[in-house]
Write a protein that holds these residues in place. Structure first.
Motif, mmCIF file in Angstrom:
data_model
loop_
_atom_site.group_PDB
_atom_site.id
_atom_site.type_symbol
_atom_site.label_atom_id
_atom_site.label_comp_id
_atom_site.label_asym_id
_atom_site.label_seq_id
_atom_site.Cartn_x
_atom_site.Cartn_y
_atom_site.Cartn_z
ATOM 1 N N ASN A 133 13.044 -20.177 -47.970
ATOM 2 C CA ASN A 133 14.394 -20.277 -48.512
ATOM 3 C C ASN A 133 14.283 -20.813 -49.940
ATOM 4 O OD1 ASN A 133 17.021 -21.043 -49.250
ATOM 5 N ND2 ASN A 133 17.597 -21.421 -47.128
ATOM 6 N N LEU A 134 14.494 -19.953 -50.903
ATOM 7 C CA LEU A 134 14.299 -20.334 -52.298
ATOM 8 C C LEU A 134 15.394 -21.258 -52.820
ATOM 9 C CD1 LEU A 134 13.183 -16.865 -53.688
ATOM 10 C CD2 LEU A 134 11.731 -18.844 -53.184
ATOM 11 N N ALA A 135 16.502 -21.372 -52.092
ATOM 12 C CA ALA A 135 17.559 -22.297 -52.497
ATOM 13 C C ALA A 135 17.215 -23.726 -52.112
ATOM 14 C CB ALA A 135 18.884 -21.885 -51.875
ATOM 15 N N THR A 136 16.619 -23.906 -50.925
ATOM 16 C CA THR A 136 16.283 -25.257 -50.459
ATOM 17 C C THR A 136 14.823 -25.627 -50.716
ATOM 18 O OG1 THR A 136 15.790 -24.401 -48.240
ATOM 19 C CG2 THR A 136 18.032 -25.167 -48.665
ATOM 20 N N ASP A 137 13.977 -24.628 -50.917
ATOM 21 C CA ASP A 137 12.551 -24.847 -51.210
ATOM 22 C C ASP A 137 12.201 -24.004 -52.433
ATOM 23 O OD1 ASP A 137 9.852 -25.479 -51.093
ATOM 24 O OD2 ASP A 137 9.408 -24.001 -49.521
ATOM 25 N N PRO A 138 12.702 -24.402 -53.602
ATOM 26 C CA PRO A 138 12.609 -23.526 -54.775
ATOM 27 C C PRO A 138 11.204 -23.433 -55.349
ATOM 28 C CG PRO A 138 13.549 -25.641 -55.389
ATOM 29 C CD PRO A 138 13.424 -25.659 -53.895
ATOM 30 N N ALA A 139 10.933 -22.307 -55.978
ATOM 31 C CA ALA A 139 9.714 -22.181 -56.774
ATOM 32 C C ALA A 139 9.885 -23.046 -58.018
ATOM 33 C CB ALA A 139 9.496 -20.731 -57.168
ATOM 34 N N VAL B 35 20.811 -11.584 -60.513
ATOM 35 C CA VAL B 35 20.208 -12.272 -59.372
ATOM 36 C C VAL B 35 20.330 -13.783 -59.537
ATOM 37 C CG1 VAL B 35 18.594 -10.366 -59.068
ATOM 38 C CG2 VAL B 35 17.871 -12.379 -60.381
ATOM 39 N N PRO B 36 20.264 -14.547 -58.455
ATOM 40 C CA PRO B 36 20.318 -16.004 -58.561
ATOM 41 C C PRO B 36 19.115 -16.564 -59.336
ATOM 42 C CG PRO B 36 20.736 -15.309 -56.304
ATOM 43 C CD PRO B 36 20.245 -14.104 -57.044
ATOM 44 N N ALA B 37 19.330 -17.692 -59.975
ATOM 45 C CA ALA B 37 18.244 -18.350 -60.704
ATOM 46 C C ALA B 37 17.095 -18.715 -59.774
ATOM 47 C CB ALA B 37 18.771 -19.599 -61.410
ATOM 48 N N SER B 38 17.399 -19.006 -58.509
ATOM 49 C CA SER B 38 16.337 -19.358 -57.559
ATOM 50 C C SER B 38 15.375 -18.198 -57.352
ATOM 51 C CB SER B 38 16.948 -19.781 -56.220
ATOM 52 O OG SER B 38 17.802 -18.769 -55.696
ATOM 53 N N LEU B 39 15.892 -16.974 -57.306
ATOM 54 C CA LEU B 39 15.020 -15.813 -57.168
ATOM 55 C C LEU B 39 14.278 -15.528 -58.463
ATOM 56 C CD1 LEU B 39 13.923 -13.407 -55.598
ATOM 57 C CD2 LEU B 39 15.945 -12.106 -56.309
ATOM 58 N N ASP C 94 15.076 -15.793 -48.892
ATOM 59 C CA ASP C 94 16.514 -15.898 -49.145
ATOM 60 C C ASP C 94 16.734 -16.676 -50.433
ATOM 61 O OD1 ASP C 94 17.766 -14.496 -47.032
ATOM 62 O OD2 ASP C 94 17.315 -16.136 -45.655
ATOM 63 N N SER C 95 17.799 -16.335 -51.168
ATOM 64 C CA SER C 95 18.050 -17.025 -52.436
ATOM 65 C C SER C 95 19.497 -17.485 -52.595
ATOM 66 C CB SER C 95 17.680 -16.101 -53.616
ATOM 67 O OG SER C 95 18.435 -14.906 -53.600
ATOM 68 N N SER C 96 20.292 -17.359 -51.546
ATOM 69 C CA SER C 96 21.694 -17.756 -51.635
ATOM 70 C C SER C 96 21.856 -19.263 -51.491
ATOM 71 C CB SER C 96 22.506 -17.062 -50.539
ATOM 72 O OG SER C 96 23.839 -17.537 -50.531
ATOM 73 N N HIS C 97 22.765 -19.821 -52.275
ATOM 74 C CA HIS C 97 23.107 -21.242 -52.183
ATOM 75 C C HIS C 97 24.377 -21.462 -51.363
ATOM 76 C CE1 HIS C 97 20.233 -22.812 -55.278
ATOM 77 N NE2 HIS C 97 20.231 -21.524 -55.580
ATOM 78 N N SER C 98 24.947 -20.416 -50.839
ATOM 79 C CA SER C 98 26.203 -20.511 -50.102
ATOM 80 C C SER C 98 25.982 -21.066 -48.701
ATOM 81 C CB SER C 98 26.865 -19.136 -50.005
ATOM 82 O OG SER C 98 27.972 -19.160 -49.142
ATOM 83 N N GLY C 99 26.931 -21.882 -48.250
ATOM 84 C CA GLY C 99 26.859 -22.383 -46.882
ATOM 85 C C GLY C 99 27.208 -21.326 -45.852
ATOM 86 N N ASP C 100 27.898 -20.274 -46.272
ATOM 87 C CA ASP C 100 28.270 -19.180 -45.383
ATOM 88 C C ASP C 100 27.786 -17.881 -46.020
ATOM 89 O OD1 ASP C 100 29.412 -17.679 -43.359
ATOM 90 O OD2 ASP C 100 31.373 -17.592 -44.326
ATOM 91 N N SER C 101 26.489 -17.721 -46.048
ATOM 92 C CA SER C 101 25.871 -16.649 -46.819
ATOM 93 C C SER C 101 25.840 -15.326 -46.056
ATOM 94 C CB SER C 101 24.441 -17.046 -47.200
ATOM 95 O OG SER C 101 23.729 -15.950 -47.707
ATOM 96 N N ILE C 102 26.409 -14.303 -46.658
ATOM 97 C CA ILE C 102 26.346 -12.967 -46.071
ATOM 98 C C ILE C 102 24.921 -12.427 -46.144
ATOM 99 C CG2 ILE C 102 27.089 -10.564 -46.384
ATOM 100 C CD1 ILE C 102 29.821 -11.701 -47.231
ATOM 101 N N THR C 103 24.235 -12.674 -47.265
ATOM 102 C CA THR C 103 22.862 -12.150 -47.371
ATOM 103 C C THR C 103 21.945 -12.797 -46.347
ATOM 104 O OG1 THR C 103 22.346 -13.715 -49.162
ATOM 105 C CG2 THR C 103 23.053 -11.492 -49.791
#
Length: 219
Positions: free
Chosen positions: A40-46, A111-115, A7-16
């Motif tokens: 989770n690439l937003a909370t555990d980023p590469a 795409v998000p920077a996290s991805l 997952d790569s969303s930073h949203s607290g209510d993520s549809i993806t």
């Protein structure tokens, strides 16, 4: 069977995240959890790339096609050793997966920077060659605030799906190996001037849900 769920969303209510969770639940119900891996690439980023990563990558590239297990022999200093230690586990996760599941919200038409950071990290020069993922399946679940499908006014502004198709295509996945489930018009409940399109939102989300369940059930 193995599933790598990203997952790569930073949203607290993520549809993806909701949609990829539906896929994962369907998949694990059929296959069990032993082969399931989540990141989770937003909370555990590469980690972002560094000069040491680039130096090692260019050196490896100069030797031609070098399998990942032989890269360590080309490391020259502690900084490069650290970069390879951060990179190899991510590459091994991808190589081990039969299915790669990506949750990808559209951020500024792409795409998000996290991805993107994860893609940059795993695509190590010389060790991550073309066709390396042949036989793997990719399932990409997207959410877009507007409509970007074929025939829409914003079709030409979609740099999300074409980018990921091109990326996975170079790594050996055919058009039939890459599946997209797109939830569109997701901002109609938030942006006043889009409120009249709420039915489009509901229809698109329902179609995406049905598609991810069907894809998750494929053995």
């Amino acid at each position: 069977m193995t599933l790598l769920h990203l997952d790569s969303s930073h949203s607290g209510d993520s549809i993806t995240r909701r949609l990829t969770g539906l896929f994962a639940d369907t998949w694990t119900a059929a296959n069990g959890r032993a082969g399931y891996r989540y990141r989770n690439l937003a909370t555990d980023p590469a980690p972002p790339l560094t000069a040491a990563y680039c130096a090692l990558g260019r050196r490896v590239e100069s030797h031609g096609l070098v399998p990942p297990e032989k890269v360590a022999a080309l490391v020259e200093d502690p900084a490069e050793e650290r970069e390879w230690a951060l990179t190899l586990p991510l590459i091994e996760e991808v190589h081990a997966a039969d299915t790669i599941l990506l949750g990808v919200p559209m951020y500024n038409y792409s795409v998000p920077a996290s991805l993107k950071a994860w893609i940059d990290r795993i695509t190590f020069p010389g060790a991550y060659m073309e066709d390396v993922l042949r036989g793997t399946r990719a399932v990409v679940v997207t959410a877009r605030g507007g409509a970007y499908g074929p025939g829409t006014p914003n079709e030409a502004l979609d740099f999300q799906e074409p980018y990921l198709r091109a990326y996975f295509g170079r790594l050996g996945l055919s058009e039939d190996d890459v599946h997209f489930a797109n939830a569109e018009m997701t901002l109609t409940g938030l942006v006043p001037h889009l409120a009249r399109f709420k039915q489009m939102t509901a229809d698109s989300l329902a179609a995406a849900q049905e598609k991810v369940k069907a894809l998750g059930a494929v053995l």
